[in-house]
Design an enzyme around this catalytic site. Sequence first.
Site, PDB file in Angstrom:
ATOM      1  N   ALA A  57       3.502   0.747  10.829  1.00  0.00           N
ATOM      2  CA  ALA A  57       2.487   1.230   9.900  1.00  0.00           C
ATOM      3  C   ALA A  57       3.073   1.420   8.506  1.00  0.00           C
ATOM      4  O   ALA A  57       4.290   1.505   8.333  1.00  0.00           O
ATOM      5  CB  ALA A  57       1.905   2.543  10.405  1.00  0.00           C
ATOM      6  N   SER A  58       2.189   1.479   7.518  1.00  0.00           N
ATOM      7  CA  SER A  58       2.563   1.682   6.123  1.00  0.00           C
ATOM      8  C   SER A  58       3.589   0.620   5.711  1.00  0.00           C
ATOM      9  O   SER A  58       3.291  -0.563   5.734  1.00  0.00           O
ATOM     10  CB  SER A  58       3.099   3.101   5.924  1.00  0.00           C
ATOM     11  OG  SER A  58       3.246   3.385   4.556  1.00  0.00           O
TER      12      SER A  58
END
Length: 244
Positions: A96-97
């Site tokens: 994620a991110s």
Amino acid sequence: APRRWAPGPKIAVVYLAGDMIDGQSRYIPFIGLRLAGSRTISDALREAREDPSIKAVVFRIATNGGSTLASDVILREARLTAQAKPMVVSMASSAASGGYYVAASGAPIYANRSTLTGSIGVYYGKADLSGLLGKLGVGVELFRSSPRADAESFFRPFTDDERQELGRKVKQFYDLFVGRIAEGRGMSPARIDELGRGKVWLGVDAKRVGLVDHLGGLREAIAAAREAADLRDDAPIVELPDED
């Protein structure tokens, strides 16, 4: 087990595991904290790309993100590798991110149904201890060389001017994030913005909206890389980066 002794073409699995930082990877014992350094991961991708015996690469990502600069450095090497030879991205329990940022290299992405991914967004802030210090009777005297030189100080809040400038810079980083993802995924920036803004997606939902290409784990990703490079079923696997 290998069926032959002679050296032959190989598959490289490059692991990115832990929070992403600038410089070299580190492991902190006692608390079991693993940090993925941009230099270490970039060197591993470059090694896999430049080794003529490695015919395909699986980029295995397990991170919740981290440094913006580290993400950009790793993405550059991932893109160069995907352009040079068959590469497949494999997401672990989370990518994620910044983890999604480096996954958008143009290579096909595999994710488990329950993988946490997306989180396309940027946030920033600081701790402000001025209230606590005031209660303790501690005073702070600041000397600065320019109006915003101490903007990062823990001893005072942001000014209105600094908040406005911070918002502008965060928007710049976010637009860069969206642009990189749009380019890597072949989607419009408006669509990536719609899917972004910090929203987190399960792998099964990310597949539905186009953030990942296939549902599957590391085994499926290796099989796809092997097929893309037309390698034998017993082609050996090397793991990078080398760890002490």
